[in-house]
Design a protein around this motif. Structure first.
Motif, PDB file in Angstrom:
ATOM      1  N   ALA A 169     109.224  15.270 -81.604  1.00 38.54           N
ATOM      2  CA  ALA A 169     109.118  16.284 -80.546  1.00 38.54           C
ATOM      3  C   ALA A 169     107.691  16.776 -80.347  1.00 38.54           C
ATOM      4  O   ALA A 169     107.427  17.576 -79.455  1.00 38.54           O
ATOM      5  N   HIS A 170     106.751  16.317 -81.183  1.00 32.18           N
ATOM      6  CA  HIS A 170     105.384  16.823 -81.121  1.00 32.18           C
ATOM      7  C   HIS A 170     104.490  15.929 -80.266  1.00 32.18           C
ATOM      8  O   HIS A 170     104.716  14.729 -80.174  1.00 32.18           O
ATOM      9  N   ALA A 171     103.469  16.549 -79.668  1.00 36.62           N
ATOM     10  CA  ALA A 171     102.570  15.791 -78.787  1.00 36.62           C
ATOM     11  C   ALA A 171     101.124  16.100 -79.129  1.00 36.62           C
ATOM     12  O   ALA A 171     100.784  17.200 -79.579  1.00 36.62           O
ATOM     13  N   ALA A 172     100.272  15.112 -78.909  1.00 32.68           N
ATOM     14  CA  ALA A 172      98.840  15.284 -79.122  1.00 32.68           C
ATOM     15  C   ALA A 172      98.081  14.583 -78.015  1.00 32.68           C
ATOM     16  O   ALA A 172      98.575  13.627 -77.425  1.00 32.68           O
ATOM     17  N   VAL A 173      96.877  15.069 -77.751  1.00 31.84           N
ATOM     18  CA  VAL A 173      95.928  14.303 -76.956  1.00 31.84           C
ATOM     19  C   VAL A 173      95.167  13.423 -77.931  1.00 31.84           C
ATOM     20  O   VAL A 173      94.726  13.886 -78.982  1.00 31.84           O
ATOM     21  N   GLU A 174      95.050  12.149 -77.585  1.00 32.86           N
ATOM     22  CA  GLU A 174      94.353  11.210 -78.458  1.00 32.86           C
ATOM     23  C   GLU A 174      93.323  10.447 -77.647  1.00 32.86           C
ATOM     24  O   GLU A 174      93.593  10.045 -76.525  1.00 32.86           O
ATOM     25  N   PHE A 175      92.151  10.267 -78.219  1.00 34.99           N
ATOM     26  CA  PHE A 175      91.226   9.310 -77.611  1.00 34.99           C
ATOM     27  C   PHE A 175      90.768   8.291 -78.638  1.00 34.99           C
ATOM     28  O   PHE A 175      90.712   8.567 -79.833  1.00 34.99           O
ATOM     29  N   VAL A 176      90.492   7.102 -78.136  1.00 31.96           N
ATOM     30  CA  VAL A 176      90.015   5.998 -78.952  1.00 31.96           C
ATOM     31  C   VAL A 176      88.767   5.459 -78.271  1.00 31.96           C
ATOM     32  O   VAL A 176      88.822   5.034 -77.119  1.00 31.96           O
ATOM     33  N   ALA A 177      87.646   5.546 -78.963  1.00 32.61           N
ATOM     34  CA  ALA A 177      86.391   5.000 -78.438  1.00 32.61           C
ATOM     35  C   ALA A 177      86.101   3.720 -79.195  1.00 32.61           C
ATOM     36  O   ALA A 177      86.070   3.702 -80.429  1.00 32.61           O
ATOM     37  N   THR A 178      85.921   2.650 -78.465  1.00 32.56           N
ATOM     38  CA  THR A 178      85.741   1.355 -79.127  1.00 32.56           C
ATOM     39  C   THR A 178      84.598   0.603 -78.462  1.00 32.56           C
ATOM     40  O   THR A 178      84.414   0.687 -77.247  1.00 32.56           O
ATOM     41  N   ASP A 179      83.805  -0.065 -79.262  1.00 30.29           N
ATOM     42  CA  ASP A 179      82.671  -0.773 -78.682  1.00 30.29           C
ATOM     43  C   ASP A 179      82.315  -2.000 -79.497  1.00 30.29           C
ATOM     44  O   ASP A 179      82.561  -2.077 -80.691  1.00 30.29           O
ATOM     45  N   THR A 180      81.746  -2.964 -78.792  1.00 30.27           N
ATOM     46  CA  THR A 180      81.126  -4.103 -79.438  1.00 30.27           C
ATOM     47  C   THR A 180      79.647  -3.770 -79.490  1.00 30.27           C
ATOM     48  O   THR A 180      79.032  -3.587 -78.444  1.00 30.27           O
ATOM     49  N   GLY A 181      79.115  -3.608 -80.655  1.00 26.79           N
ATOM     50  CA  GLY A 181      77.735  -3.150 -80.711  1.00 26.79           C
ATOM     51  C   GLY A 181      77.177  -3.225 -82.109  1.00 26.79           C
ATOM     52  O   GLY A 181      77.663  -3.997 -82.927  1.00 26.79           O
ATOM     53  N   PRO A 182      76.179  -2.423 -82.363  1.00 22.94           N
ATOM     54  CA  PRO A 182      75.463  -2.581 -83.630  1.00 22.94           C
ATOM     55  C   PRO A 182      76.266  -2.144 -84.845  1.00 22.94           C
ATOM     56  O   PRO A 182      75.957  -2.526 -85.960  1.00 22.94           O
ATOM     57  N   GLY A 183      77.319  -1.332 -84.638  1.00 21.46           N
ATOM     58  CA  GLY A 183      77.983  -0.740 -85.782  1.00 21.46           C
ATOM     59  C   GLY A 183      77.155   0.424 -86.310  1.00 21.46           C
ATOM     60  O   GLY A 183      76.063   0.703 -85.810  1.00 21.46           O
ATOM     61  N   ILE A 184      77.694   1.121 -87.286  1.00 21.64           N
ATOM     62  CA  ILE A 184      76.998   2.275 -87.857  1.00 21.64           C
ATOM     63  C   ILE A 184      76.642   1.922 -89.292  1.00 21.64           C
ATOM     64  O   ILE A 184      77.522   1.796 -90.141  1.00 21.64           O
ATOM     65  N   PRO A 185      75.346   1.712 -89.567  1.00 16.97           N
ATOM     66  CA  PRO A 185      74.956   1.183 -90.866  1.00 16.97           C
ATOM     67  C   PRO A 185      75.296   2.110 -92.037  1.00 16.97           C
ATOM     68  O   PRO A 185      75.674   1.655 -93.092  1.00 16.97           O
ATOM     69  N   HIS A 186      75.159   3.408 -91.845  1.00 11.38           N
ATOM     70  CA  HIS A 186      75.445   4.307 -92.968  1.00 11.38           C
ATOM     71  C   HIS A 186      76.381   5.413 -92.511  1.00 11.38           C
ATOM     72  O   HIS A 186      75.954   6.470 -92.043  1.00 11.38           O
ATOM     73  N   LEU A 187      77.673   5.137 -92.655  1.00 10.66           N
ATOM     74  CA  LEU A 187      78.694   6.022 -92.117  1.00 10.66           C
ATOM     75  C   LEU A 187      78.679   7.435 -92.712  1.00 10.66           C
ATOM     76  O   LEU A 187      78.774   8.412 -91.970  1.00 10.66           O
ATOM     77  N   PRO A 188      78.544   7.585 -94.041  1.00 12.40           N
ATOM     78  CA  PRO A 188      78.573   8.953 -94.590  1.00 12.40           C
ATOM     79  C   PRO A 188      77.523   9.874 -93.975  1.00 12.40           C
ATOM     80  O   PRO A 188      77.817  11.028 -93.659  1.00 12.40           O
ATOM     81  N   SER A 189      76.310   9.384 -93.760  1.00 12.37           N
ATOM     82  CA  SER A 189      75.310  10.282 -93.181  1.00 12.37           C
ATOM     83  C   SER A 189      75.577  10.521 -91.699  1.00 12.37           C
ATOM     84  O   SER A 189      75.285  11.599 -91.177  1.00 12.37           O
ATOM     85  N   ALA A 190      76.165   9.540 -91.026  1.00  6.31           N
ATOM     86  CA  ALA A 190      76.550   9.763 -89.626  1.00  6.31           C
ATOM     87  C   ALA A 190      77.604  10.854 -89.530  1.00  6.31           C
ATOM     88  O   ALA A 190      77.561  11.702 -88.646  1.00  6.31           O
ATOM     89  N   LEU A 191      78.547  10.850 -90.464  1.00  3.33           N
ATOM     90  CA  LEU A 191      79.606  11.858 -90.448  1.00  3.33           C
ATOM     91  C   LEU A 191      79.089  13.227 -90.870  1.00  3.33           C
ATOM     92  O   LEU A 191      79.657  14.246 -90.522  1.00  3.33           O
ATOM     93  N   ALA A 192      77.989  13.249 -91.615  1.00  4.56           N
ATOM     94  CA  ALA A 192      77.391  14.524 -92.034  1.00  4.56           C
ATOM     95  C   ALA A 192      76.669  15.190 -90.882  1.00  4.56           C
ATOM     96  O   ALA A 192      76.179  16.304 -91.023  1.00  4.56           O
ATOM     97  N   ASP A 193      76.566  14.510 -89.739  1.00  3.00           N
ATOM     98  CA  ASP A 193      76.140  15.148 -88.499  1.00  3.00           C
ATOM     99  C   ASP A 193      74.696  15.601 -88.485  1.00  3.00           C
ATOM    100  O   ASP A 193      74.283  16.415 -89.290  1.00  3.00           O
ATOM    101  N   GLY A 194      73.961  15.101 -87.517  1.00  2.00           N
ATOM    102  CA  GLY A 194      72.636  15.639 -87.250  1.00  2.00           C
ATOM    103  C   GLY A 194      71.599  15.364 -88.321  1.00  2.00           C
ATOM    104  O   GLY A 194      70.528  15.935 -88.292  1.00  2.00           O
ATOM    105  N   THR A 195      71.929  14.522 -89.285  1.00  2.00           N
ATOM    106  CA  THR A 195      70.918  14.225 -90.298  1.00  2.00           C
ATOM    107  C   THR A 195      70.233  12.909 -89.959  1.00  2.00           C
ATOM    108  O   THR A 195      69.526  12.830 -88.954  1.00  2.00           O
ATOM    109  N   SER A 196      70.471  11.890 -90.769  1.00  2.00           N
ATOM    110  CA  SER A 196      69.745  10.646 -90.561  1.00  2.00           C
ATOM    111  C   SER A 196      70.313   9.818 -89.413  1.00  2.00           C
ATOM    112  O   SER A 196      69.786   8.764 -89.098  1.00  2.00           O
ATOM    113  N   SER A 197      71.389  10.306 -88.797  1.00  2.00           N
ATOM    114  CA  SER A 197      72.024   9.493 -87.757  1.00  2.00           C
ATOM    115  C   SER A 197      71.361   9.672 -86.395  1.00  2.00           C
ATOM    116  O   SER A 197      71.724   9.005 -85.440  1.00  2.00           O
TER     117      SER A 197
END
Ligand SMILES: [Mn+2]
Length: 358
Positions: free
Chosen positions: A75-103
């Motif tokens: 009975a529950h609903a959500a808005v969902e988005f999926v962003a997908t790309d063919t591209g360079p990838g993200i070399p260092h995910l943890p720092s990208a997720l830490a936002d605004g640092t080395s990314s």
């Protein structure tokens, strides 16, 4: 009374990368958020997150796309988005997720913000090949991070270029017979058995979509809980339509078993420990020509994933070439396989189902 439907394919708006992407993604996300009754602050959160994702794609992605939809769990609903790309990838995910640092200056900008704003967030990136980001915003605090009956199911559909409606569709429901299902749909007892369907309506456009809709209605309403019997019900329902290629699976992760029966070109696989077990379909057209049905069974350990897709995707993908993918959310698994195995000359449908880890 019908068996509870856990989740089904919903209409997806696919937006390709162009100069207007951020604006159109924001507008569509807000429309969906209001439709499911999100409060003003959560509508803003969805808008901010999808704008970050869209801007990221515009700046850094090669051949990117953004999919937006309402997704439901019971009975529950959500808005969902999926962003997908063919591209360079993200070399260092943890720092990208830490936002605004080395990314800064890479594809990962804004990921930390999206992760914090969303109720459910997941990502998988393959250096040099591409990235999928998924975010969900649930209506109702109690629904957040809640799984339907210990199951993580996520699928994607995309119509062939030029069509609005998709002839490929999927659905997932409890495998309890109607009237015998527990009132909570099985949630209290962990992962109960479920029935999954992948349907490829013949051809494409409105008539193919109509066949898919009829198949879903029959799938909701069938009294049967075994794949072959369900397919016979679908066959009766689809007479007078274009017909379809359909696979139905009964997945019981708690008992460690999968039963699969398919008609026409719909692929089924069980993926476990980087290996892929093919589940075979027999030739035929549901609604027109039913062959002698066969059921294939396989052992499905608690860490296994069931993957089913239409022939809009090549079946030549291999799990070993997606390191780290199969522990991600099922929608992310679907999107990464679609990104690499999906063609552009047919409707596309893919569904991944697995047990959630305790
Ligand atoms: Mn097809």
């Amino acid at each position: 009374m019908s068996a509870p439907v856990l989740t089904e394919a919903e209409h997806i708006t696919w937006l390709r990368v162009d100069v207007g992407l951020a604006m159109s993604a924001r507008r569509e996300a807000a429309r969906l958020a209001k439709r499911i009754g999100l409060g003003a602050d959560r509508v803003s959160a969805v808008e901010i997150a999808v704008t970050e994702a869209a801007t990221n794609l515009q700046k850094h992605a090669v051949d990117g796309a953004l999919a937006l939809r309402v997704t439901r769990s019971g009975a529950h609903a959500a808005v969902e988005f999926v962003a997908t790309d063919t591209g360079p990838g993200i070399p260092h995910l943890p720092s990208a997720l830490a936002d605004g640092t080395s990314s800064t200056g890479t594809l990962g900008v804004g990921l930390g913000a999206i992760a914090r704003l969303a109720d459910v967030f997941d990502i998988h990136t393959l250096p040099g090949r591409g990235t999928t980001v998924m975010a969900q915003f649930w209506a109702g605090a109690e629904a957040r991070r809640e799984e339907p009956a210990g199951i993580d199911a996520g699928g994607l559909t995309r119509p062939i270029g030029g069509e609005e409606l998709c002839g490929d569709t999927w659905a997932l429901r409890s495998a309890h017979a109607p009237g015998t299902a527990p009132a909570d749909g099985g949630a209290a007892s962990g992962a109960g058995p479920v029935l999954a369907m992948m349907c490829d309506g013949l051809g494409h456009g409105p008539q193919a979509a109509r066949a898919g809709e009829v198949a879903r209605e029959a799938f909701r309403g069938t009294r049967h809980t075994r794949p072959q019997q369900v397919l016979q019900d679908l066959h009766r329902a689809l007479k007078g339509t274009r017909g379809a290629a359909i696979a139905v699976a009964r997945l019981d992760f708690a008992a460690g078993s999968v039963e699969f029966s398919g008609v026409g070109n719909v692929s089924g696989f069980l993926v476990e420990d980087g290996r892929r077990n093919s589940l075979l379909s027999v030739p035929g057209i549901v609604g027109h020509h039913m062959p002698h049905l066969r059921t294939f069974t396989a052992a499905a350990g608690p860490g296994s994933a069931f993957v089913t897709h239409s022939d809009g995707l090549s079946d030549r993908w291999s799990p070993e070439s997606f390191p780290g993918l199969f522990v991600r959310r099922s929608t992310v698994v679907s999107a990464q396989i679609l990104r690499e195995a999906g063609g552009r000359r047919d409707d596309i449908g893919i569904l991944v189902v697995k047990a959630t880890r305790a």
